[in-house]
Design an enzyme around this catalytic site. Structure first.
Site, PDB file in Angstrom:
ATOM      1  N   GLU A   1       0.822  -1.303  -0.064  1.00  0.00           N
ATOM      2  CA  GLU A   1       0.228  -0.171  -0.152  1.00  0.00           C
ATOM      3  C   GLU A   1       0.846   1.187  -0.135  1.00  0.00           C
ATOM      4  O   GLU A   1       2.000   1.154   0.161  1.00  0.00           O
ATOM      5  CB  GLU A   1      -0.749   0.052   1.114  1.00  0.00           C
ATOM      6  CG  GLU A   1      -2.370  -0.288   1.070  1.00  0.00           C
ATOM      7  CD  GLU A   1      -2.936   0.954   0.460  1.00  0.00           C
ATOM      8  OE1 GLU A   1      -2.614   1.595  -0.485  1.00  0.00           O
ATOM      9  OE2 GLU A   1      -4.102   0.941   0.334  1.00  0.00           O
ATOM     10  N   ASP A   2       0.240   2.488  -0.457  1.00  0.00           N
ATOM     11  CA  ASP A   2       1.070   3.603  -0.303  1.00  0.00           C
ATOM     12  C   ASP A   2       1.063   4.225   1.072  1.00  0.00           C
ATOM     13  O   ASP A   2       2.019   4.570   1.468  1.00  0.00           O
ATOM     14  CB  ASP A   2       0.395   4.629  -1.505  1.00  0.00           C
ATOM     15  CG  ASP A   2      -1.019   4.824  -1.449  1.00  0.00           C
ATOM     16  OD1 ASP A   2      -1.432   4.104  -0.641  1.00  0.00           O
ATOM     17  OD2 ASP A   2      -1.496   5.504  -2.194  1.00  0.00           O
TER      18      ASP A   2
ATOM     19  N   ASP B   1      -4.165   5.321   6.320  1.00  0.00           N
ATOM     20  CA  ASP B   1      -4.794   6.568   6.977  1.00  0.00           C
ATOM     21  C   ASP B   1      -5.749   6.155   8.155  1.00  0.00           C
ATOM     22  O   ASP B   1      -5.440   5.960   9.297  1.00  0.00           O
ATOM     23  CB  ASP B   1      -5.468   7.521   6.096  1.00  0.00           C
ATOM     24  CG  ASP B   1      -5.898   8.917   6.397  1.00  0.00           C
ATOM     25  OD1 ASP B   1      -5.192   9.270   7.455  1.00  0.00           O
ATOM     26  OD2 ASP B   1      -6.900   9.439   5.868  1.00  0.00           O
TER      27      ASP B   1
ATOM     28  N   LYS C   1      -0.269   7.217   8.993  1.00  0.00           N
ATOM     29  CA  LYS C   1      -0.811   8.310   9.823  1.00  0.00           C
ATOM     30  C   LYS C   1      -1.150   7.636  10.996  1.00  0.00           C
ATOM     31  O   LYS C   1      -2.432   7.725  11.072  1.00  0.00           O
ATOM     32  CB  LYS C   1      -1.491   9.130   8.998  1.00  0.00           C
ATOM     33  CG  LYS C   1      -1.057   9.705   7.954  1.00  0.00           C
ATOM     34  CD  LYS C   1      -2.183  10.791   7.357  1.00  0.00           C
ATOM     35  CE  LYS C   1      -1.741  11.272   5.888  1.00  0.00           C
ATOM     36  NZ  LYS C   1      -2.925  12.081   5.293  1.00  0.00           N
TER      37      LYS C   1
ATOM     38  N   PHE D   1      -1.680  16.071   4.785  1.00  0.00           N
ATOM     39  CA  PHE D   1      -1.943  15.744   3.558  1.00  0.00           C
ATOM     40  C   PHE D   1      -0.802  15.504   2.532  1.00  0.00           C
ATOM     41  O   PHE D   1      -0.012  16.549   2.566  1.00  0.00           O
ATOM     42  CB  PHE D   1      -3.180  16.371   2.818  1.00  0.00           C
ATOM     43  CG  PHE D   1      -3.553  15.712   1.444  1.00  0.00           C
ATOM     44  CD1 PHE D   1      -4.588  14.698   1.644  1.00  0.00           C
ATOM     45  CD2 PHE D   1      -3.360  15.726   0.462  1.00  0.00           C
ATOM     46  CE1 PHE D   1      -5.227  13.994   0.955  1.00  0.00           C
ATOM     47  CE2 PHE D   1      -3.590  14.994  -0.892  1.00  0.00           C
ATOM     48  CZ  PHE D   1      -4.708  14.085  -0.492  1.00  0.00           C
TER      49      PHE D   1
ATOM     50  N   ASP E   1      -1.476  11.152  -4.712  1.00  0.00           N
ATOM     51  CA  ASP E   1      -1.834  12.282  -5.665  1.00  0.00           C
ATOM     52  C   ASP E   1      -2.845  13.284  -4.901  1.00  0.00           C
ATOM     53  O   ASP E   1      -3.262  12.713  -3.824  1.00  0.00           O
ATOM     54  CB  ASP E   1      -2.900  11.646  -6.651  1.00  0.00           C
ATOM     55  CG  ASP E   1      -4.265  11.187  -6.139  1.00  0.00           C
ATOM     56  OD1 ASP E   1      -4.232  10.202  -5.287  1.00  0.00           O
ATOM     57  OD2 ASP E   1      -5.245  11.750  -6.967  1.00  0.00           O
TER      58      ASP E   1
ATOM     59  N   ARG F   1       1.710  12.406  -8.747  1.00  0.00           N
ATOM     60  CA  ARG F   1       2.058  11.126  -8.490  1.00  0.00           C
ATOM     61  C   ARG F   1       3.459  10.988  -8.933  1.00  0.00           C
ATOM     62  O   ARG F   1       4.125   9.985  -8.388  1.00  0.00           O
ATOM     63  CB  ARG F   1       1.318  10.128  -9.391  1.00  0.00           C
ATOM     64  CG  ARG F   1      -0.333   9.935  -8.650  1.00  0.00           C
ATOM     65  CD  ARG F   1      -1.021   8.798  -9.454  1.00  0.00           C
ATOM     66  NE  ARG F   1      -2.341   8.767  -9.422  1.00  0.00           N
ATOM     67  CZ  ARG F   1      -3.095   8.396  -8.398  1.00  0.00           C
ATOM     68  NH1 ARG F   1      -2.485   7.821  -7.106  1.00  0.00           N
ATOM     69  NH2 ARG F   1      -4.368   8.565  -8.229  1.00  0.00           N
TER      70      ARG F   1
HETATM   71  P1  IMP Z   1      -7.881   5.066   4.493  1.00  0.00           P
HETATM   72  O1  IMP Z   1      -9.029   4.076   4.368  1.00  0.00           O
HETATM   73  O2  IMP Z   1      -8.389   5.980   5.593  1.00  0.00           O
HETATM   74  O3  IMP Z   1      -6.833   4.333   5.257  1.00  0.00           O
HETATM   75  O4  IMP Z   1      -7.549   5.541   3.063  1.00  0.00           O
HETATM   76  C1  IMP Z   1      -6.423   5.281   2.383  1.00  0.00           C
HETATM   77  C2  IMP Z   1      -6.480   5.813   1.139  1.00  0.00           C
HETATM   78  O5  IMP Z   1      -6.709   7.280   1.268  1.00  0.00           O
HETATM   79  C3  IMP Z   1      -4.959   5.778   0.826  1.00  0.00           C
HETATM   80  O6  IMP Z   1      -4.796   4.638  -0.006  1.00  0.00           O
HETATM   81  C4  IMP Z   1      -4.920   7.135  -0.334  1.00  0.00           C
HETATM   82  O7  IMP Z   1      -5.312   6.818  -1.516  1.00  0.00           O
HETATM   83  C5  IMP Z   1      -5.819   8.020   0.490  1.00  0.00           C
HETATM   84  N1  IMP Z   1      -5.081   8.862   1.253  1.00  0.00           N
HETATM   85  C6  IMP Z   1      -4.999   8.950   2.707  1.00  0.00           C
HETATM   86  N2  IMP Z   1      -4.206   9.891   3.050  1.00  0.00           N
HETATM   87  C7  IMP Z   1      -3.700  10.680   1.911  1.00  0.00           C
HETATM   88  C8  IMP Z   1      -2.638  11.617   1.828  1.00  0.00           C
HETATM   89  O8  IMP Z   1      -2.203  12.467   2.735  1.00  0.00           O
HETATM   90  N3  IMP Z   1      -2.373  11.751   0.418  1.00  0.00           N
HETATM   91  C9  IMP Z   1      -2.917  11.297  -0.573  1.00  0.00           C
HETATM   92  N4  IMP Z   1      -3.750  10.141  -0.517  1.00  0.00           N
HETATM   93  C10 IMP Z   1      -4.067   9.749   0.718  1.00  0.00           C
END
Ligand code: IMP
Length: 192
Positions: free
Chosen positions: A112-113, A116, A144, A165, A172, A178
């Site tokens: 994963e990137d 959050d 995070k 962010f 992106d 990206r």
């Molecule tokens: P989660 O379900 O809240 O953990 O969301 C994860 C997804 O939200 C990631 O795979 C990203 O696509 C997007 N995301 C969360 N934080 C960021 C950020 O700081 N920059 C860009 N994309 C983010």
């Protein structure tokens, strides 16, 4: 996510001006990936993993990571889209592109990137678990921890970052940035 994913409300602002500062440099990313790649190669010696890349954000990380793993790994891709409006992830995930390779009985490593709230990944892992892999672990470039809403065990983590962010290195903002080779923070003051 802490910011809207579109440029609505920021019309008139050149997106390039949204970059506030570099958070993680190219060199730091490269060095950390070399370490993680070594750990993965050690942990999976004799049982090369099937690496599952979650599109789109993880594609840059994946490309560098697989080249740092000295094992005959396989790679497959999944694309998902999150339901939910505005800035809040709902955690309900729709699989837009499914895997081509069967994961039953395989050691799966999800790449994963960024994690959050953890909702997206938690949902994804549950749906992959139903396919009965031998094991399933997560490798994420960024996390995070302050934003976490569900506990999700992360086996390999590149960097813990604050609740800002970030863009670049696959991540992106409105489908841009990206291709930045480093991770940068968005200047939130420019969005008001
Ligand atoms: P989660 O379900 O809240 O953990 O969301 C994860 C997804 O939200 C990631 O795979 C990203 O696509 C997007 N995301 C969360 N934080 C960021 C950020 O700081 N920059 C860009 N994309 C983010």
């Amino acid at each position: 996510m802490s910011l809207p994913r579109t440029l609505q409300g920021v019309s008139g602002v050149d997106p390039n001006e949204l970059i506030a500062e570099t958070l993680i440099s190219e060199v730091a990313i490269r060095e950390r990936i070399a370490v993680i790649g070594g750990e993965i190669a050690r942990d999976y010696a004799g049982r090369p993993p099937l690496i599952v890349c979650v599109l789109k954000g993880a594609f840059v990380f994946l490309a560098d990571l697989v080249r740092a793993i000295d094992l005959p790994v396989s790679v497959d891709f999944m694309a998902i889209s999150s339901y939910g409006s505005g800035t809040q992830t709902s955690g309900i995930v729709r699989i837009v592109k499914d895997l081509d390779i069967t994961i039953e009985g395989r050691d799966v490593l999800v790449v994963e990137d960024i994690v959050d709230s953890g909702l997206t990944l938690s949902y994804l892992v549950k749906s992959l678990q139903a396919r009965r892999p031998r094991s399933i672990e997560i490798c994420t470039l960024l996390t995070k921890p302050d934003r976490r809403e569900v506990e999700i065990p992360l086996r390999y983590v590149g960097f813990e970052i604050p609740n800002r962010f970030v863009i670049g290195y696959g991540l992106d903002f409105d489908e841009r940035f990206r291709n930045l080779p480093y991770i940068a923070v968005v200047d939130e003051s420019k969005l008001t």
